[in-house]
Motif scaffolding. Structure first.
Motif, PDB file in Angstrom:
ATOM      1  N   ASP A 140      66.261  26.833  65.122  1.00  0.00           N
ATOM      2  CA  ASP A 140      65.251  26.414  64.001  1.00  0.00           C
ATOM      3  C   ASP A 140      65.350  24.865  63.506  1.00  0.00           C
ATOM      4  O   ASP A 140      65.921  24.525  62.761  1.00  0.00           O
ATOM      5  CB  ASP A 140      65.076  27.137  62.980  1.00  0.00           C
ATOM      6  CG  ASP A 140      64.015  27.010  62.140  1.00  0.00           C
ATOM      7  OD1 ASP A 140      63.155  26.579  62.521  1.00  0.00           O
ATOM      8  OD2 ASP A 140      63.715  27.717  60.898  1.00  0.00           O
ATOM      9  N   LYS A 142      62.827  22.896  63.532  1.00  0.00           N
ATOM     10  CA  LYS A 142      61.459  22.575  63.256  1.00  0.00           C
ATOM     11  C   LYS A 142      61.301  21.110  62.516  1.00  0.00           C
ATOM     12  O   LYS A 142      61.953  20.995  61.429  1.00  0.00           O
ATOM     13  CB  LYS A 142      60.783  23.800  62.571  1.00  0.00           C
ATOM     14  CG  LYS A 142      59.132  23.304  62.661  1.00  0.00           C
ATOM     15  CD  LYS A 142      58.464  24.355  61.802  1.00  0.00           C
ATOM     16  CE  LYS A 142      56.982  24.238  61.929  1.00  0.00           C
ATOM     17  NZ  LYS A 142      56.464  25.552  61.399  1.00  0.00           N
ATOM     18  N   SER A 146      61.285  16.271  68.416  1.00  0.00           N
ATOM     19  CA  SER A 146      59.650  16.623  68.934  1.00  0.00           C
ATOM     20  C   SER A 146      59.758  16.826  70.517  1.00  0.00           C
ATOM     21  O   SER A 146      60.829  16.698  70.995  1.00  0.00           O
ATOM     22  CB  SER A 146      59.007  15.403  68.570  1.00  0.00           C
ATOM     23  OG  SER A 146      59.258  14.113  69.154  1.00  0.00           O
ATOM     24  N   CYS A 168      62.941  27.834  69.351  1.00  0.00           N
ATOM     25  CA  CYS A 168      62.401  26.506  69.543  1.00  0.00           C
ATOM     26  C   CYS A 168      60.844  26.594  69.871  1.00  0.00           C
ATOM     27  O   CYS A 168      60.387  25.994  70.994  1.00  0.00           O
ATOM     28  CB  CYS A 168      63.024  25.298  70.488  1.00  0.00           C
ATOM     29  SG  CYS A 168      64.602  25.219  69.864  1.00  0.00           S
ATOM     30  N   ASP A 169      60.168  27.262  68.934  1.00  0.00           N
ATOM     31  CA  ASP A 169      58.533  27.550  69.401  1.00  0.00           C
ATOM     32  C   ASP A 169      57.662  26.791  69.071  1.00  0.00           C
ATOM     33  O   ASP A 169      56.308  26.924  69.046  1.00  0.00           O
ATOM     34  CB  ASP A 169      58.464  29.085  68.969  1.00  0.00           C
ATOM     35  CG  ASP A 169      58.543  29.280  67.648  1.00  0.00           C
ATOM     36  OD1 ASP A 169      58.901  27.970  66.831  1.00  0.00           O
ATOM     37  OD2 ASP A 169      58.143  30.341  66.956  1.00  0.00           O
ATOM     38  N   TYR A 170      58.056  25.499  68.756  1.00  0.00           N
ATOM     39  CA  TYR A 170      56.862  24.326  68.227  1.00  0.00           C
ATOM     40  C   TYR A 170      56.829  23.293  69.240  1.00  0.00           C
ATOM     41  O   TYR A 170      56.171  22.440  68.621  1.00  0.00           O
ATOM     42  CB  TYR A 170      57.364  23.850  66.483  1.00  0.00           C
ATOM     43  CG  TYR A 170      58.971  23.904  66.589  1.00  0.00           C
ATOM     44  CD1 TYR A 170      59.776  22.942  66.906  1.00  0.00           C
ATOM     45  CD2 TYR A 170      59.578  25.008  65.838  1.00  0.00           C
ATOM     46  CE1 TYR A 170      61.127  22.925  66.856  1.00  0.00           C
ATOM     47  CE2 TYR A 170      60.964  25.028  65.782  1.00  0.00           C
ATOM     48  CZ  TYR A 170      61.695  24.210  66.148  1.00  0.00           C
ATOM     49  OH  TYR A 170      63.045  24.236  65.850  1.00  0.00           O
ATOM     50  N   SER A 172      55.388  21.974  73.107  1.00  0.00           N
ATOM     51  CA  SER A 172      54.325  22.173  73.836  1.00  0.00           C
ATOM     52  C   SER A 172      54.957  22.676  75.317  1.00  0.00           C
ATOM     53  O   SER A 172      56.198  22.646  75.344  1.00  0.00           O
ATOM     54  CB  SER A 172      53.394  21.043  74.039  1.00  0.00           C
ATOM     55  OG  SER A 172      54.096  19.998  74.727  1.00  0.00           O
TER      56      SER A 172
END
Length: 452
Positions: A140, A142, A146, A168-170, A172
């Motif tokens: 996490d 977040k 980037s 790390c689901d944020y 693309s």
């Protein structure tokens, strides 16, 4: 062992991780890691002072052992230190030691779990070593890193073999595709609790031909189609963990007939597997571990669903069938008849009774780990297994209402080589462990006080 069949923490090892702020500057020599716990800072500073006073040849003329050792021996010693201690303890001893700390061979495996990182950290890491093989990102992160930082890391680590990025689901698709495209030597990919799409899986299938292990636990955005592509093209794949992916129905298992059938470990806990698709697993003749805990859409698995697997996968040594209400005493008999190498079996919340335990006592002489929690077994069946399974070391009996705790206490004394797991027995072991820890700490403090 848990139902994964993994060597793990007897169920519960919790390490208190200090949150550490890593601020890597572009100049490697100015890298800083700041721990939050002051007691740890004081201890490490004291250790560093002691080492400096005794070993810094520039200040005291003392014998500097580390500087005189062969490089290979020095590296073996320094590999025992954490990343923080290398940078903020060992490197402060002397200029010579700092140079040894920055040896690229010490930075092939980067473990950042417990650290706070940012994009600058990811961009600087490849400057430490041009052949980084293992990277473990912290949970996490977040807002701290980037897509740009992840892509830069992927481009800078072409020799990467293991990548671990939990929760790390944020990011693309581009961030994860970058690792597939630029790190083609990857053999282990761990993306737990990450929303991986079919697009990412297609890129993995196209680029990671040496992939051996993939974990996609609770990564709910991909489908059978993407997974099928991985199964067909990643022909060296031998371990796949897909726990808690409710969109996986097992249709992708048809791909096993087209692949190299190299998979040996398959974890499908709480996937929505259509029982009709389980038969496709029968072609995996090398399968060693299979976990089908709570795999259901319309109904639980039956013996009829399992029979093709039992016929085709005779090398199974670990089998998880917990939370399947149709698994009964007869199923256990058939399982043990077909799987002579079985050593771990998980039957929590199934329909078994003492009859299944009597069968284990006769046919399961090699069983090491049995878990029959939340079933109707009694002291009679548990005792027969304890007496007749000489290899047994763990017996899970959590919430077996027909089993009285006094009977478990008696068996603990009678069969000390077996760990019986109930709420009370686990609590006793925990208290005993804490007591030993407190006594050891007390003795150490007493020795320090007496020396002072």
């Amino acid at each position: 062992m848990d139902q994964n069949g993994n060597h793990q923490s007897d169920g519960s090892i919790e390490n208190e991780s200090s949150c550490i702020n890593m601020d890597f500057q572009s100049d490697v020599n100015s890298m800083k890691i700041r721990p939050m716990h002051k007691d740890q800072i004081n201890k490490r500073e004291n250790d560093c002072t002691c080492i400096s006073e005794s070993c810094d040849i520039t200040n005291s003329g003392s014998f500097d052992m580390l500087s005189r050792l062969p490089r290979s021996v020095t590296l073996k010693i320094l590999e025992l230190f954490s990343m923080h201690d290398l940078l903020h303890v060992v490197s402060l001893v002397s200029k010579e030691w700092r140079g040894k700390v920055l040896d690229p061979h010490l930075w092939t495996k980067i473990d950042m779990i417990g650290y706070v990182i940012n994009d600058q950290v990811l961009k600087t890491l490849p400057t430490l070593c041009d052949f980084i093989t293992d990277i473990m990102l912290p949970d996490d992160v977040k807002g701290e890193i980037s897509d740009a930082g992840m892509i830069a890391l992927a481009k800078g680590c072409p020799n990467l073999q293991t990548f671990y990025a939990p929760r790390c689901d944020y990011f693309s698709e581009a961030a994860f595709i970058a690792f597939a495209e630029h790190c083609k030597d990857l053999t282990e990919l761990h993306l737990d609790n990450v929303d991986i799409s079919d697009g990412v899986l297609h890129s993995i299938a196209a680029n990671l031909k040496n992939l051996e292990i993939i974990t996609l636990i609770q990564s709910t955005s991909f489908t059978n189609e993407g997974l099928e592509d991985v199964f067909i093209n990643c022909t060296r794949l031998y371990e796949c963990r897909l726990n808690l992916n409710r969109d996986i129905t097992g249709k992708c298992f048809e791909a096993f007939s087209q692949s190299s059938k190299s998979i040996r470990r398959l974890d499908l806990r709480m996937c929505r597997i259509d029982p009709a698709n389980v038969a496709h697993l029968a072609v995996l003749s090398n399968l060693d571990y299979l976990n089908l805990t709570d795999c259901r859409i319309m109904r639980s698995l039956t013996l009829q669903d399992l029979y093709p697997v039992l016929e085709g996968c005779r090398n199974l040594s670990r089998l998880g069938l917990s939370l399947n209400k149709n698994i009964d005493d007869h199923c256990v008999d058939v399982i043990l008849t077909h799987l002579p190498r079985l050593v771990y079996i998980f039957l929590i919340s199934t329909a078994i009774t003492d009859e299944a335990l009597y069968t284990m006592a006769k046919k399961g002489k090699s069983l090491v780990h049995i878990d029959v929690g939340h079933t109707k077994v009694t002291e009679a069946g548990v005792r027969v297994v304890s007496e007749n399974c000489p290899a047994l070391t763990f017996f899970g009996l959590m919430t077996c209402k027909s089993l009285e705790e006094c009977h478990v206490d008696a068996m603990v004394e009678e069969f000390p080589h077996i760990r019986y797991s109930t709420f009370l027995q686990d609590a006793k072991r925990l208290f005993e462990k804490d007591e030993v820890k407190r006594n050891t700490q007390y003795q150490n403090n007493s020795q320090v006080a007496s020396q002072e």
